[in-house]
Scaffold this motif. Structure first.
Motif, PDB file in Angstrom:
ATOM      1  N   ILE A   1      43.726  69.139  65.564  1.00 51.18           N
ATOM      2  CA  ILE A   1      43.099  69.852  67.234  1.00 51.18           C
ATOM      3  C   ILE A   1      44.642  69.855  67.450  1.00 51.18           C
ATOM      4  CG2 ILE A   1      41.482  68.309  67.736  1.00 51.18           C
ATOM      5  CD1 ILE A   1      43.896  66.436  68.980  1.00 51.18           C
ATOM      6  N   ASN A   2      45.032  70.553  68.292  1.00 45.38           N
ATOM      7  CA  ASN A   2      46.642  70.942  67.997  1.00 45.38           C
ATOM      8  C   ASN A   2      46.838  71.074  69.819  1.00 45.38           C
ATOM      9  OD1 ASN A   2      46.413  73.997  68.500  1.00 45.38           O
ATOM     10  ND2 ASN A   2      45.840  74.346  66.427  1.00 45.38           N
ATOM     11  N   ARG A   3      47.892  72.330  70.390  1.00 46.85           N
ATOM     12  CA  ARG A   3      48.467  71.588  72.180  1.00 46.85           C
ATOM     13  C   ARG A   3      47.440  73.174  72.464  1.00 46.85           C
ATOM     14  NH1 ARG A   3      52.441  75.260  74.881  1.00 46.85           N
ATOM     15  NH2 ARG A   3      53.711  75.554  73.286  1.00 46.85           N
TER      16      ARG A   3
ATOM     17  N   ALA B   1      48.873  55.610  66.443  1.00 43.30           N
ATOM     18  CA  ALA B   1      48.739  54.438  67.373  1.00 43.30           C
ATOM     19  C   ALA B   1      48.482  55.666  68.719  1.00 43.30           C
ATOM     20  CB  ALA B   1      51.188  53.646  67.229  1.00 43.30           C
ATOM     21  N   ILE B   2      49.016  56.689  68.883  1.00 44.18           N
ATOM     22  CA  ILE B   2      48.997  57.946  70.200  1.00 44.18           C
ATOM     23  C   ILE B   2      47.280  58.123  70.585  1.00 44.18           C
ATOM     24  CG2 ILE B   2      49.088  59.033  71.696  1.00 44.18           C
ATOM     25  CD1 ILE B   2      52.211  58.474  70.799  1.00 44.18           C
ATOM     26  N   GLY B   3      46.845  58.658  69.191  1.00 45.34           N
ATOM     27  CA  GLY B   3      46.119  59.313  68.898  1.00 45.34           C
ATOM     28  C   GLY B   3      44.240  58.107  68.625  1.00 45.34           C
TER      29      GLY B   3
ATOM     30  N   TYR C   1      48.563  65.120  73.535  1.00 44.55           N
ATOM     31  CA  TYR C   1      47.656  64.663  72.517  1.00 44.55           C
ATOM     32  C   TYR C   1      46.706  63.691  72.707  1.00 44.55           C
ATOM     33  CZ  TYR C   1      46.758  62.444  67.917  1.00 44.55           C
ATOM     34  OH  TYR C   1      47.135  62.102  66.992  1.00 44.55           O
ATOM     35  N   PRO C   2      47.128  62.970  73.318  1.00 43.00           N
ATOM     36  CA  PRO C   2      46.410  61.940  73.397  1.00 43.00           C
ATOM     37  C   PRO C   2      45.222  62.421  74.371  1.00 43.00           C
ATOM     38  CG  PRO C   2      48.524  61.376  74.860  1.00 43.00           C
ATOM     39  CD  PRO C   2      48.684  62.129  73.484  1.00 43.00           C
ATOM     40  N   ILE C   3      44.933  63.149  75.599  1.00 46.48           N
ATOM     41  CA  ILE C   3      44.428  64.157  76.631  1.00 46.48           C
ATOM     42  C   ILE C   3      43.128  63.774  75.818  1.00 46.48           C
ATOM     43  CG2 ILE C   3      43.526  65.190  77.906  1.00 46.48           C
ATOM     44  CD1 ILE C   3      46.681  65.253  79.314  1.00 46.48           C
ATOM     45  N   THR C   4      43.382  65.607  74.544  1.00 45.72           N
ATOM     46  CA  THR C   4      43.066  66.319  73.656  1.00 45.72           C
ATOM     47  C   THR C   4      42.610  64.975  72.918  1.00 45.72           C
ATOM     48  OG1 THR C   4      43.939  67.940  74.159  1.00 45.72           O
ATOM     49  CG2 THR C   4      42.334  68.145  72.111  1.00 45.72           C
ATOM     50  N   VAL C   5      42.610  64.221  72.561  1.00 42.81           N
ATOM     51  CA  VAL C   5      41.965  63.078  71.271  1.00 42.81           C
ATOM     52  C   VAL C   5      40.904  62.572  72.343  1.00 42.81           C
ATOM     53  CG1 VAL C   5      41.601  61.420  69.816  1.00 42.81           C
ATOM     54  CG2 VAL C   5      43.498  62.800  69.988  1.00 42.81           C
ATOM     55  N   ALA C   6      40.760  62.149  73.891  1.00 41.50           N
ATOM     56  CA  ALA C   6      40.209  61.174  74.714  1.00 41.50           C
ATOM     57  C   ALA C   6      39.443  62.390  74.877  1.00 41.50           C
ATOM     58  CB  ALA C   6      41.013  60.862  75.913  1.00 41.50           C
ATOM     59  N   THR C   7      39.712  63.043  75.207  1.00 45.06           N
ATOM     60  CA  THR C   7      38.226  64.497  75.448  1.00 45.06           C
ATOM     61  C   THR C   7      37.938  64.506  74.634  1.00 45.06           C
ATOM     62  OG1 THR C   7      40.148  65.966  76.822  1.00 45.06           O
ATOM     63  CG2 THR C   7      38.203  67.005  76.201  1.00 45.06           C
ATOM     64  N   GLN C   8      38.304  64.881  73.220  1.00 47.41           N
ATOM     65  CA  GLN C   8      37.056  64.800  72.045  1.00 47.41           C
ATOM     66  C   GLN C   8      35.833  63.767  72.209  1.00 47.41           C
ATOM     67  OE1 GLN C   8      37.330  67.150  68.363  1.00 47.41           O
ATOM     68  NE2 GLN C   8      38.392  65.071  68.579  1.00 47.41           N
TER      69      GLN C   8
END
Length: 476
Positions: free
Chosen positions: A380-382, A199-201, A151-158
């Motif tokens: 987004i999702n996994r 918090a995480i996203g 989840y944090p990787i995908t938010v950070a990536t986008q």
């Protein structure tokens, strides 16, 4: 049947119990491995997806929150009662071993690429190894918790890719690249599934930007990544603070915003579509124009309905007609004293479309800020980046054996095998995943994974400032 009824004050402790932070079927897996197994090795990768590169972020949050506190006898009792009532076996002996022989700390080693690294998909980003024969199965038991790093990787990536999009338009149309970190504001707190997601996203978005209204995301970034203040916001109106004045007093509501918050150098954002956006723009450009100019601040108009591309251009043209603009060094117009924030229907596609339309109409990207909500933190999702954690090696007795899956029905789910690491070329920045042990000299290639956690100890405690520097090192 054991009594597992809990009061409302107990749920926080239950959620923090690492034995319960798993999938039900994991409880039975210790009985399913070969009896001679003594160690296991797993890895996490993005198997492709929307983006061809991922920005690694968020593991430090998970480790600090879930793995740096010891398992206790009370946690074991709690988990035992749950799983036996739930219909699963429970490895009480294994967990008692963790408490009595390991001080409650899980004897696992986690290695990962440094946070902020931008890595092509189909590479190992994290490895998890447990070589304690008594609890070797921990290397896969932790999958449920650790794989949530998707989840944090995908938010950070986008957000990282959106920063690239916005930066390209700033380079083309603006004289000021310093505004880039504030061009995409996080509006996502109310659109996520939980406070923890916010918090995480929200923290993940802040790797690439410094504007946010997601308070919990900023708090998390400050707490887990050693920041004093990771992001900033400005006073802004919502529809209730305008409509509570009544339609006939909308101008008074606008005037109040300038009186309260319009100070030299300040920014104030006012939603202006509560009734008639175009009538409101006329008011701003006539009755309230002098108040805006006298304040010395920057007025940001928020249109919040209609087709985003069309409405933004109409708003810019109306403000240009009333407040005026200057032509910058790139030959684009920059509005005087006013800007626009678009927070409705904002997503990667609409951001690109709006910026392209503005550029074609001769407006610099300076004139707009985006507020992104559900599309930033929730849509987004996994599978957006097809994240997976898989066992790739097992030690039977004293010998390591490769483990992998290779389903004929979906080659995209083929997993890697062996004990893995990630190499990076010092000269080109290229990455490649290889198996251990690495034989011979690697020349320009070096191990890109570092040990971040070992048996309860966090070995790397990186700051958000360092992560930001690494993530955007290639910007010119």
């Amino acid at each position: 049947m054991p009594n597992i009824t809990r009061g409302p004050n107990d749920i926080a402790s239950i959620l923090s119990n690492p034995i319960l932070n798993t999938d039900s079927y994991k409880a039975s897996h210790y009985l399913q491995y070969p009896p001679e197994a003594t160690a296991m090795f797993s890895y996490i990768e993005s198997r492709g997806g929307r983006y061809d590169r991922t920005l690694f972020f968020g593991l430090q949050m998970l480790i600090k929150e879930y793995l740096c506190r010891p398992v206790t006898a009370a946690m074991i009792d709690e988990a035992k009662a749950f799983f036996l009532a739930h219909g699963e076996p429970f490895n009480e002996g294994g967990w008692r071993y963790v408490v009595e022989q390991c001080g409650g700390y899980l004897p696992v080693r986690i290695r990962a690429v440094p946070e902020g690294s931008v890595v092509p998909t189909h590479n190992a980003l994290v490895t998890v190894e447990c070589d304690d024969p008594q609890v070797f199965w921990l290397a896969t038991y932790l999958e449920t918790m650790l794989l949530r790093v998707w989840y944090p990787i995908t938010v950070a990536t986008q957000s990282w890719h959106l920063r690239k999009t916005i930066r390209a338009y700033l380079q083309k149309s603006s004289d000021d690249l310093k505004q880039l970190p504030f061009k995409l504001h996080d509006f996502g707190a109310r659109g996520v599934s939980s406070a923890e997601s916010a918090a995480i996203g929200g923290a993940a978005h802040l790797v690439s930007f410094m504007g946010s209204d997601t308070v919990l995301g900023v708090v998390a970034a400050n707490h887990y990544y050693n920041e004093t203040m990771a992001a900033f916001s400005v006073p802004a109106a919502e529809h209730s603070t305008i409509t509570s004045w009544g339609r006939e007093r909308e101008t008074d509501a606008f005037r109040n915003m300038i009186a309260r918050f319009g100070k030299p150098g300040a920014i104030v954002s006012v939603v202006s579509d509560s009734y008639d956006l175009f009538a409101a723009l006329d008011v701003w450009g006539t009755k309230l124009k002098q108040a805006v100019l006298d304040s010395g601040g920057m007025l940001v108009i928020r249109p919040d309905s209609g087709d985003p591309r069309t409405i933004v251009l109409q708003t810019l043209r109306a403000l240009d007609a009333s407040f005026g603009s200057a032509v910058n060094g790139k030959g684009r117009r920059v509005l005087d004293n006013v800007r626009v924030i678009q927070g409705d229907s904002v997503n990667p596609e609409s951001i690109e479309a709006i910026l392209a339309a503005m550029d074609a109409a001769g407006f610099a990207a300076d004139n707009i800020v985006f507020g992104m909500g559900g599309a930033l933190l929730q849509q987004i999702n996994r599978d957006t980046q097809r994240f997976a954690m898989k066992c790739s090696a097992i030690r039977l007795g004293d010998e390591w054996r490769d483990v992998h899956k290779d389903p004929v029905t979906d080659v995209g789910k083929r997993s890697m095998k062996g004990r893995l690491t990630l190499l990076m070329n010092r000269r080109t920045g290229e990455y490649r995943t290889v198996t251990l042990p690495i034989a011979g000299e690697q020349g320009e290639w070096e191990d890109a994974l570092v040990t971040v956690f070992d048996s309860g100890r966090l070995l790397v405690d990186v700051s958000l400032a360092e992560i930001r520097s690494r993530a955007h090192a290639g910007e010119v």
